[in-house]
Design a protein around this motif. Structure first.
Motif, PDB file in Angstrom:
ATOM      1  N   ASN A   1       5.777   2.293  -0.124  1.00 33.53           N
ATOM      2  CA  ASN A   1       5.142   3.198   0.388  1.00 33.53           C
ATOM      3  C   ASN A   1       4.685   4.289  -0.398  1.00 33.53           C
ATOM      4  O   ASN A   1       5.387   4.749  -1.381  1.00 33.53           O
ATOM      5  CB  ASN A   1       6.029   3.905   1.663  1.00 33.53           C
ATOM      6  CG  ASN A   1       6.212   2.920   2.740  1.00 33.53           C
ATOM      7  OD1 ASN A   1       5.278   2.576   3.583  1.00 33.53           O
ATOM      8  ND2 ASN A   1       7.476   2.372   2.748  1.00 33.53           N
ATOM      9  N   HIS A   2       3.531   5.101  -0.172  1.00 34.36           N
ATOM     10  CA  HIS A   2       3.194   6.107  -0.851  1.00 34.36           C
ATOM     11  C   HIS A   2       3.129   7.346  -0.219  1.00 34.36           C
ATOM     12  O   HIS A   2       3.048   7.517   1.235  1.00 34.36           O
ATOM     13  CB  HIS A   2       1.761   5.795  -1.345  1.00 34.36           C
ATOM     14  CG  HIS A   2       1.843   4.459  -2.112  1.00 34.36           C
ATOM     15  ND1 HIS A   2       1.824   4.656  -3.455  1.00 34.36           N
ATOM     16  CD2 HIS A   2       1.702   3.288  -1.924  1.00 34.36           C
ATOM     17  CE1 HIS A   2       1.976   3.222  -4.048  1.00 34.36           C
ATOM     18  NE2 HIS A   2       1.758   2.354  -3.004  1.00 34.36           N
ATOM     19  N   THR A   3       3.012   8.386  -1.096  1.00 33.97           N
ATOM     20  CA  THR A   3       2.849   9.655  -0.468  1.00 33.97           C
ATOM     21  C   THR A   3       1.689  10.598  -1.306  1.00 33.97           C
ATOM     22  O   THR A   3       1.093   9.975  -2.404  1.00 33.97           O
ATOM     23  CB  THR A   3       4.030  10.675  -0.757  1.00 33.97           C
ATOM     24  OG1 THR A   3       4.303  10.705  -2.103  1.00 33.97           O
ATOM     25  CG2 THR A   3       5.435   9.811  -0.284  1.00 33.97           C
TER      26      THR A   3
ATOM     27  N   SER B   1       1.132  10.376  -5.156  1.00 34.18           N
ATOM     28  CA  SER B   1       0.365   9.543  -5.816  1.00 34.18           C
ATOM     29  C   SER B   1      -0.929   9.373  -5.126  1.00 34.18           C
ATOM     30  O   SER B   1      -1.897  10.298  -5.062  1.00 34.18           O
ATOM     31  CB  SER B   1       0.896   8.182  -6.316  1.00 34.18           C
ATOM     32  OG  SER B   1       1.293   7.396  -5.022  1.00 34.18           O
ATOM     33  N   ASP B   2      -1.229   8.327  -4.472  1.00 39.27           N
ATOM     34  CA  ASP B   2      -2.555   8.291  -3.715  1.00 39.27           C
ATOM     35  C   ASP B   2      -2.356   7.993  -2.283  1.00 39.27           C
ATOM     36  O   ASP B   2      -3.324   7.890  -1.610  1.00 39.27           O
ATOM     37  CB  ASP B   2      -3.362   7.043  -4.280  1.00 39.27           C
ATOM     38  CG  ASP B   2      -2.692   5.860  -4.324  1.00 39.27           C
ATOM     39  OD1 ASP B   2      -1.563   5.588  -3.940  1.00 39.27           O
ATOM     40  OD2 ASP B   2      -3.525   4.865  -4.832  1.00 39.27           O
ATOM     41  N   GLY B   3      -1.100   8.492  -1.704  1.00 39.97           N
ATOM     42  CA  GLY B   3      -1.361   8.518  -0.190  1.00 39.97           C
ATOM     43  C   GLY B   3      -1.599   9.739   0.255  1.00 39.97           C
ATOM     44  O   GLY B   3      -1.991  10.722  -0.319  1.00 39.97           O
TER      45      GLY B   3
ATOM     46  N   ASP C   1       5.695   5.523  -5.254  1.00 38.12           N
ATOM     47  CA  ASP C   1       4.518   6.165  -5.643  1.00 38.12           C
ATOM     48  C   ASP C   1       4.079   5.448  -7.041  1.00 38.12           C
ATOM     49  O   ASP C   1       4.842   5.146  -7.487  1.00 38.12           O
ATOM     50  CB  ASP C   1       4.593   7.644  -5.544  1.00 38.12           C
ATOM     51  CG  ASP C   1       4.267   8.319  -4.189  1.00 38.12           C
ATOM     52  OD1 ASP C   1       3.440   8.191  -3.830  1.00 38.12           O
ATOM     53  OD2 ASP C   1       5.309   9.064  -4.038  1.00 38.12           O
ATOM     54  N   HIS C   2       2.873   5.571  -7.391  1.00 42.02           N
ATOM     55  CA  HIS C   2       2.258   5.031  -8.668  1.00 42.02           C
ATOM     56  C   HIS C   2       2.845   5.972  -9.754  1.00 42.02           C
ATOM     57  O   HIS C   2       2.259   7.244  -9.772  1.00 42.02           O
ATOM     58  CB  HIS C   2       0.806   4.914  -8.505  1.00 42.02           C
ATOM     59  CG  HIS C   2       0.082   3.931  -7.649  1.00 42.02           C
ATOM     60  ND1 HIS C   2       0.127   3.027  -7.557  1.00 42.02           N
ATOM     61  CD2 HIS C   2      -0.478   4.530  -6.503  1.00 42.02           C
ATOM     62  CE1 HIS C   2      -0.372   2.249  -6.457  1.00 42.02           C
ATOM     63  NE2 HIS C   2      -1.063   3.253  -5.540  1.00 42.02           N
ATOM     64  N   ASP C   3       3.489   5.364 -10.477  1.00 42.78           N
ATOM     65  CA  ASP C   3       3.790   5.946 -11.797  1.00 42.78           C
ATOM     66  C   ASP C   3       4.259   7.362 -11.711  1.00 42.78           C
ATOM     67  O   ASP C   3       4.407   8.157 -12.595  1.00 42.78           O
ATOM     68  CB  ASP C   3       2.499   5.916 -12.793  1.00 42.78           C
ATOM     69  CG  ASP C   3       1.662   4.711 -12.867  1.00 42.78           C
ATOM     70  OD1 ASP C   3       2.468   3.863 -12.870  1.00 42.78           O
ATOM     71  OD2 ASP C   3       0.324   4.870 -12.629  1.00 42.78           O
TER      72      ASP C   3
ATOM     73  N   ARG D   1      -8.434   5.725  -8.249  1.00 41.99           N
ATOM     74  CA  ARG D   1      -9.293   4.773  -7.611  1.00 41.99           C
ATOM     75  C   ARG D   1      -9.372   5.067  -5.916  1.00 41.99           C
ATOM     76  O   ARG D   1     -10.542   5.355  -5.511  1.00 41.99           O
ATOM     77  CB  ARG D   1      -9.429   3.373  -7.557  1.00 41.99           C
ATOM     78  CG  ARG D   1      -9.774   3.144  -9.225  1.00 41.99           C
ATOM     79  CD  ARG D   1     -10.136   1.638  -9.298  1.00 41.99           C
ATOM     80  NE  ARG D   1      -8.580   0.956  -9.468  1.00 41.99           N
ATOM     81  CZ  ARG D   1      -8.390  -0.247  -9.188  1.00 41.99           C
ATOM     82  NH1 ARG D   1      -9.498  -1.144  -8.716  1.00 41.99           N
ATOM     83  NH2 ARG D   1      -7.388  -0.793  -9.392  1.00 41.99           N
ATOM     84  N   THR D   2      -8.397   5.463  -5.325  1.00 33.05           N
ATOM     85  CA  THR D   2      -8.280   5.680  -3.949  1.00 33.05           C
ATOM     86  C   THR D   2      -8.780   6.957  -3.863  1.00 33.05           C
ATOM     87  O   THR D   2      -9.566   7.262  -2.831  1.00 33.05           O
ATOM     88  CB  THR D   2      -6.647   5.887  -3.626  1.00 33.05           C
ATOM     89  OG1 THR D   2      -6.278   4.548  -4.111  1.00 33.05           O
ATOM     90  CG2 THR D   2      -6.702   6.021  -1.921  1.00 33.05           C
ATOM     91  N   HIS D   3      -8.805   7.964  -4.773  1.00 34.54           N
ATOM     92  CA  HIS D   3      -9.227   9.291  -4.544  1.00 34.54           C
ATOM     93  C   HIS D   3     -10.825   9.361  -4.444  1.00 34.54           C
ATOM     94  O   HIS D   3     -11.765  10.025  -3.941  1.00 34.54           O
ATOM     95  CB  HIS D   3      -8.859  10.188  -5.565  1.00 34.54           C
ATOM     96  CG  HIS D   3      -7.108  10.389  -5.426  1.00 34.54           C
ATOM     97  ND1 HIS D   3      -6.451  10.131  -6.443  1.00 34.54           N
ATOM     98  CD2 HIS D   3      -6.463  10.753  -4.512  1.00 34.54           C
ATOM     99  CE1 HIS D   3      -5.237  10.110  -6.140  1.00 34.54           C
ATOM    100  NE2 HIS D   3      -5.188  10.740  -4.655  1.00 34.54           N
TER     101      HIS D   3
ATOM    102  N   PHE E   1       1.959   1.431   2.369  1.00 38.19           N
ATOM    103  CA  PHE E   1       1.428   2.332   3.418  1.00 38.19           C
ATOM    104  C   PHE E   1       0.894   3.745   2.443  1.00 38.19           C
ATOM    105  O   PHE E   1       1.496   4.080   1.562  1.00 38.19           O
ATOM    106  CB  PHE E   1       2.495   2.875   4.489  1.00 38.19           C
ATOM    107  CG  PHE E   1       1.896   4.270   4.959  1.00 38.19           C
ATOM    108  CD1 PHE E   1       0.963   3.942   6.191  1.00 38.19           C
ATOM    109  CD2 PHE E   1       2.486   5.272   4.967  1.00 38.19           C
ATOM    110  CE1 PHE E   1       0.533   5.168   6.846  1.00 38.19           C
ATOM    111  CE2 PHE E   1       2.097   6.573   5.662  1.00 38.19           C
ATOM    112  CZ  PHE E   1       0.953   6.355   6.562  1.00 38.19           C
ATOM    113  N   HIS E   2      -0.262   4.047   2.728  1.00 37.52           N
ATOM    114  CA  HIS E   2      -1.111   5.125   2.074  1.00 37.52           C
ATOM    115  C   HIS E   2      -1.275   5.968   3.258  1.00 37.52           C
ATOM    116  O   HIS E   2      -1.124   7.388   2.748  1.00 37.52           O
ATOM    117  CB  HIS E   2      -2.376   4.690   1.295  1.00 37.52           C
ATOM    118  CG  HIS E   2      -2.167   3.902   0.131  1.00 37.52           C
ATOM    119  ND1 HIS E   2      -1.619   2.821  -0.074  1.00 37.52           N
ATOM    120  CD2 HIS E   2      -2.175   4.568  -1.281  1.00 37.52           C
ATOM    121  CE1 HIS E   2      -1.361   2.284  -1.086  1.00 37.52           C
ATOM    122  NE2 HIS E   2      -1.659   2.871  -2.287  1.00 37.52           N
ATOM    123  N   ALA E   3      -2.136   5.850   4.205  1.00 37.06           N
ATOM    124  CA  ALA E   3      -2.664   6.847   5.183  1.00 37.06           C
ATOM    125  C   ALA E   3      -2.796   6.288   6.490  1.00 37.06           C
ATOM    126  O   ALA E   3      -3.115   5.110   6.637  1.00 37.06           O
ATOM    127  CB  ALA E   3      -3.833   7.480   4.577  1.00 37.06           C
TER     128      ALA E   3
END
Ligand code: AMP
Ligand code: MN
Ligand code: MN
Ligand code: MN
Length: 303
Positions: free
Chosen positions: A26-28, A31-33, A56-58, A152-154, A267-269
């Motif tokens: 899962n992301h927040t 990173s790109d959540g 989260d990414h990195d 890239r998500t942004h 999960f991102h959003a």
């Protein structure tokens, strides 16, 4: 010696329960959540998640907040990270679960791959400008709560907001994937380094969403063999971007190569991701769930 072996063996079976509601990807906003760690934990709690990881990414920046929120919510928490890797020219993702986020080798490694994101984003912005879309870099940056995590998500969120594409999927398929105008090749970590950093931090390496990589089946086999040879332990079988058919394909792969199996929504959003935390289908039977590695976390919540 806090536990006797007989205790461990006596609870062996429930610990490997494939139906445990574990969600380990899962992301927040770190990173790109789009949600804070506390919000992600709240979603997980609302869906009766018993074991949660943030990945989260990195970056490990959200883990401390998540651990506190999870403890308040009565959810067992596994600290994680999703490392961006370049393998034979392909971008792939390796999740590290149960990491010590204070480990200096992991910290330095993650910092080294984060550092290239802003320059990469500027190059992407230049490509959009050349095709007649100025200001895309600035627009994407305004979608990124942490500039150094721009990704890239942004860009996709900006392109949707601007009306250039109708949804995130179209942003990726038209612009943000290999060979498209807004895609810029990038060197992330090597597979060797990602696995070394995870090992240094005491974590369990998991190959993320293997069904998502656009490569030949020969290349995927080579990737899986390299991952195994370098100490890879588990693969994601049930994850947000896999189809039910892929749940079967990667269950077979896990059995064939002796991998443990993981389950995570990625999960991102809300409104973007197909599954909220804790809502994926269960792991298929006859796999070894990766969460058997955290008996102290899972045994209290197994039901
Ligand atoms: P980056 O780390 O900047 O290369 O961005 C990778 C992220 O883009 C992934 O973690 C996903 O969140 C997102 N992504 C990649 N492909 C897609 C897609 N087809 N649809 C939606 N999001 C995607
Ligand atoms: Mn992502
Ligand atoms: Mn990923
Ligand atoms: Mn992810």
């Amino acid at each position: 010696m806090s536990q006797t072996p007989s205790f461990i063996f006596s609870v062996q079976s429930p610990l490997t329960n494939p139906h445990l509601n574990a969600d380990l990807h899962n992301h927040t906003i770190a990173s790109d959540g789009k949600h804070t760690a506390a919000e992600v934990v709240a979603f997980a709690a609302a869906n009766n998640t018993t074991l949660l990881a943030l990945t989260d990414h990195d970056t490990t920046d959200a883990l401390a907040e998540a651990a506190i929120a999870a403890s308040h919510a009565g959810i067992a928490f596994v600290p994680g990270v999703e490392i961006s890797v370049t393998w034979r020219g392909h971008t792939i993702h390796i999740v590290g679960l149960g990491i010590d986020a204070a480990n200096p080798v992991l910290m330095a490694g993650l910092a080294s791959i984060r550092s290239g994101r802003i320059d990469r984003a500027k190059l992407m912005g230049n490509d959009f400008a050349k095709m007649g879309l100025p200001g895309v870099f600035e627009g994407a940056m305004s979608e990124a709560p942490r500039p150094e995590m721009i990704g890239r998500t942004h860009f996709a969120r900006h392109l949707v907001k601007r009306g250039v594409v109708k949804d995130m999927g179209a942003a990726f398929s038209r612009f943000l994937t290999t060979g498209k105008v807004g895609y810029v090749e990038h060197d992330w970590a090597s597979l060797e380094n990602a696995l070394r950093w995870i090992a240094e931090a005491g974590g369990v390496p998991v190959l993320a969403h293997p069904g998502r990589y656009k490569m030949t089946s020969e290349a995927l086999t080579a990737l899986v063999r390299d991952f195994k040879m370098l100490g890879g332990i588990a693969i994601e079988v049930v994850t947000g971007s896999h189809t039910p058919q892929q749940f079967g394909i990667f269950s077979r792969m896990a059995r064939e190569y002796g991998f443990e199996a993981s389950r995570g929504a990625d999960f991102h959003a809300v409104g973007e991701s197909p599954y909220l935390p804790g809502t994926l289908p269960p792991l298929p039977e006859s796999l070894t769930p990766v969460w058997h590695r955290w008996p102290a976390l899972t045994h209290a919540s197994t039901h």
